[in-house]
Design an enzyme around this catalytic site. Structure first.
Site, PDB file in Angstrom:
ATOM      1  N   LYS A 161      -3.224   4.977   6.551  1.00  0.00           N
ATOM      2  CA  LYS A 161      -3.123   5.382   7.949  1.00  0.00           C
ATOM      3  C   LYS A 161      -2.956   6.892   8.035  1.00  0.00           C
ATOM      4  CE  LYS A 161      -1.110   1.201   9.865  1.00  0.00           C
ATOM      5  NZ  LYS A 161      -0.863   0.397   8.642  1.00  0.00           N
ATOM      6  N   CYS A 166      -9.278 -12.444  18.358  1.00  0.00           N
ATOM      7  CA  CYS A 166      -9.810 -11.276  19.037  1.00  0.00           C
ATOM      8  C   CYS A 166     -11.133 -10.930  18.377  1.00  0.00           C
ATOM      9  CB  CYS A 166      -8.845 -10.104  18.904  1.00  0.00           C
ATOM     10  SG  CYS A 166      -7.139 -10.601  19.245  1.00  0.00           S
ATOM     11  N   ASP A 181      -7.299   4.433  10.030  1.00  0.00           N
ATOM     12  CA  ASP A 181      -6.957   3.861   8.733  1.00  0.00           C
ATOM     13  C   ASP A 181      -8.167   4.140   7.842  1.00  0.00           C
ATOM     14  OD1 ASP A 181      -5.334   2.566   6.950  1.00  0.00           O
ATOM     15  OD2 ASP A 181      -4.994   0.827   8.239  1.00  0.00           O
ATOM     16  N   ARG A 215       7.116   0.243   1.932  1.00  0.00           N
ATOM     17  CA  ARG A 215       6.834  -0.789   2.921  1.00  0.00           C
ATOM     18  C   ARG A 215       5.948  -1.873   2.336  1.00  0.00           C
ATOM     19  NH1 ARG A 215       4.393   3.686   6.315  1.00  0.00           N
ATOM     20  NH2 ARG A 215       4.894   4.707   4.359  1.00  0.00           N
ATOM     21  N   CYS A 271      -4.033 -17.364  14.574  1.00  0.00           N
ATOM     22  CA  CYS A 271      -3.507 -16.568  15.687  1.00  0.00           C
ATOM     23  C   CYS A 271      -3.478 -17.428  16.941  1.00  0.00           C
ATOM     24  CB  CYS A 271      -4.394 -15.358  15.932  1.00  0.00           C
ATOM     25  SG  CYS A 271      -4.595 -14.352  14.456  1.00  0.00           S
ATOM     26  N   ARG A 326       0.826  -1.200   0.000  1.00  0.00           N
ATOM     27  CA  ARG A 326       0.000   0.000   0.000  1.00  0.00           C
ATOM     28  C   ARG A 326       0.863   1.254   0.000  1.00  0.00           C
ATOM     29  NH1 ARG A 326      -1.808   3.820  -0.753  1.00  0.00           N
ATOM     30  NH2 ARG A 326      -3.628   4.935   0.009  1.00  0.00           N
ATOM     31  N   TYR A 327       1.998   1.177   0.701  1.00  0.00           N
ATOM     32  CA  TYR A 327       2.901   2.328   0.802  1.00  0.00           C
ATOM     33  C   TYR A 327       4.176   1.973   0.052  1.00  0.00           C
ATOM     34  CZ  TYR A 327      -0.311   3.012   4.688  1.00  0.00           C
ATOM     35  OH  TYR A 327      -1.447   3.130   5.455  1.00  0.00           O
ATOM     36  N   ARG A 339      -9.175  -8.153  10.480  1.00  0.00           N
ATOM     37  CA  ARG A 339      -9.152  -9.174   9.426  1.00  0.00           C
ATOM     38  C   ARG A 339     -10.104 -10.317   9.757  1.00  0.00           C
ATOM     39  NH1 ARG A 339      -3.433  -8.144   9.307  1.00  0.00           N
ATOM     40  NH2 ARG A 339      -3.179  -6.372   7.893  1.00  0.00           N
ATOM     41  N   CYS A 344     -11.242  -8.097  15.664  1.00  0.00           N
ATOM     42  CA  CYS A 344     -10.193  -8.140  14.630  1.00  0.00           C
ATOM     43  C   CYS A 344     -10.595  -7.485  13.303  1.00  0.00           C
ATOM     44  CB  CYS A 344      -9.778  -9.581  14.366  1.00  0.00           C
ATOM     45  SG  CYS A 344      -8.479  -9.703  13.136  1.00  0.00           S
ATOM     46  N   ASP A 353     -11.434  -0.071  12.899  1.00  0.00           N
ATOM     47  CA  ASP A 353     -11.866  -0.005  11.498  1.00  0.00           C
ATOM     48  C   ASP A 353     -13.349  -0.367  11.379  1.00  0.00           C
ATOM     49  OD1 ASP A 353      -9.282   0.614  10.595  1.00  0.00           O
ATOM     50  OD2 ASP A 353      -8.719  -1.505  10.580  1.00  0.00           O
TER      51      ASP A 353
END
Ligand SMILES: *Cc1c(COP(=O)(O)O)cnc(C)c1O
Ligand code: SF4
Length: 347
Positions: free
Chosen positions: A315, A107, A308, A94, A103, A90-91, A112, A110, A271
């Site tokens: 971000k 959570c 975001d 990076r 995981c 995206r950047y 995702r 989350c 998000d």
């Protein structure tokens, strides 16, 4: 077997086993976990003190996850910025590698949620090779982030495979690891793992603690081991309604992290992900909380508040307003104590 694998082998993931710990309507739980799987490891479960506490809310399924239909599955449009399986670019400088889809515990908030826990699969040998090739060809990339899911659900050898290959690419200056294990499964941070990381310095490691009650003796030990291996530690927290959305909780969290040599890096506005709306906090409230922190604790304890932006906007930092008026070069400031100060800028 290593201790952490043993712990993971005993996760609570069905309504019957959950019922043994907490008397909650099994039917309701089943409805939720059919859509969004549950995984709570015994270590994290042991941190719950009572029903509905901040640890409980982060890991126990809530019927609200399926009752509220607001939000999108992929608001950040990670798919659009994914040139190939497991890579998000995206950047410019990076690249994110999604090397695990699972995981050490799921959570409920989350981002995702759409994909986490759906498959255990990691990048196949060919996909991983293609991902390295991608980074090799993109000379602007100086920072590669191993993320997921949680990359530390993989074995040391598999993680080393990524580190070794990335280290062979000259323009990759730093490698980052994003993992929630120092918080949800600190036993994962073993001496063997730390010794391995040490070979690939500089490694930046972002943990994910959301509440001071997660800062246990075990997680402190994990942080110590990482720091002593030369790993630079940061923390990305999510601002969650009913969990940590007040000044005193966050102050305790961030100050506690600093004593563990973990520097608060980002605090995220949740998000707009479907199934997580009961955790959302408004921007106005988030800014008010930041105002309550800035100036009242070490600057080191203050993360950037980040939103975001949807549709892949990226971000974006949010800051309370300290300049209340400006006329030409004359500024009016409201300081952290809400007192007015005048400032004449140079012309
Ligand atoms: C968050 C993120 C990064 C890293 O962003 P920083 O602001 O440098 O921490 C990189 N790529 C993607 C796709 C991200 O979501
Ligand atoms: S550890 Fe991270 S990726 Fe995994 S469920 Fe929690 S927030 Fe999502």
């Amino acid at each position: 077997m290593e201790e952490w694998k043993d712990i993971l082998a005993n996760c609570v993931s069905d309504s019957q086993s959950l019922y043994r710990y907490a008397r909650i309507d099994k039917k309701k739980i089943e409805k939720v976990i059919k859509k969004y799987p549950m995984r709570i490891n015994p270590y994290y479960l042991s941190l719950i003190k009572k029903r509905g506490d901040p640890i409980w809310k982060q890991c126990i399924p809530d019927i609200l996850e399926i009752q509220m239909q607001t939000g999108r599955k992929d608001p950040l449009k990670e798919k659009r910025y994914s040139p190939m399986e497991g890579v998000v670019h995206r950047y410019k400088d990076r690249v994110l590698f999604l090397i695990s889809d699972t995981c050490a515990g799921f959570c409920r908030f989350c981002t995702r949620k759409r994909s986490v826990g759906r498959r255990e699969e990691v990048l196949s040998q060919e996909n991983a090779a293609a991902a390295f090739q991608y980074v090799r060809r993109h000379k602007d990339v100086r920072d590669v982030i191993l993320s997921g899911g949680d990359p530390l659900t993989l074995d040391d050898d598999r993680i080393e495979y990524y580190l070794k290959n990335l280290r062979q690419i000259n323009h990759v200056e730093i490698i980052r690891i994003d993992s929630r294990t120092p918080c949800v499964l600190p036993q994962r941070i073993t001496a063997r793992f730390c010794a391995m990381l040490k070979k690939y310095s500089p490694i930046y490691f972002n943990a994910h603690f959301n509440h001071y009650r997660e800062l246990t003796r075990t997680s402190r030990r994990a942080a110590d081991m990482l720091a002593e291996s030369g790993v630079v530690l940061g923390n990305q927290a999510v601002l969650l309604a009913g969990v940590n959305d007040d000044v005193s909780t966050l102050k305790k969290l961030f100050e506690g992290l600093l004593t563990m040599r973990i520097r608060p890096y980002y605090l995220y506005i949740p998000d707009a992900v479907r199934g997580t709306y009961h955790f959302r906090v408004s921007i106005a409230r988030a800014l008010k909380i930041m105002r309550g922190l800035i100036g009242r604790t070490s600057g080191l304890a203050i993360p950037h508040l980040i939103i975001d932006l949807k549709h892949g906007g990226g971000k974006t930092p949010l800051l309370p307003k300290y300049i209340v008026k400006r006329r030409g070069r004359r500024y009016v400031f409201k300081n952290f104590e809400n007192k007015i100060f005048y400032y004449a800028d140079i012309s």
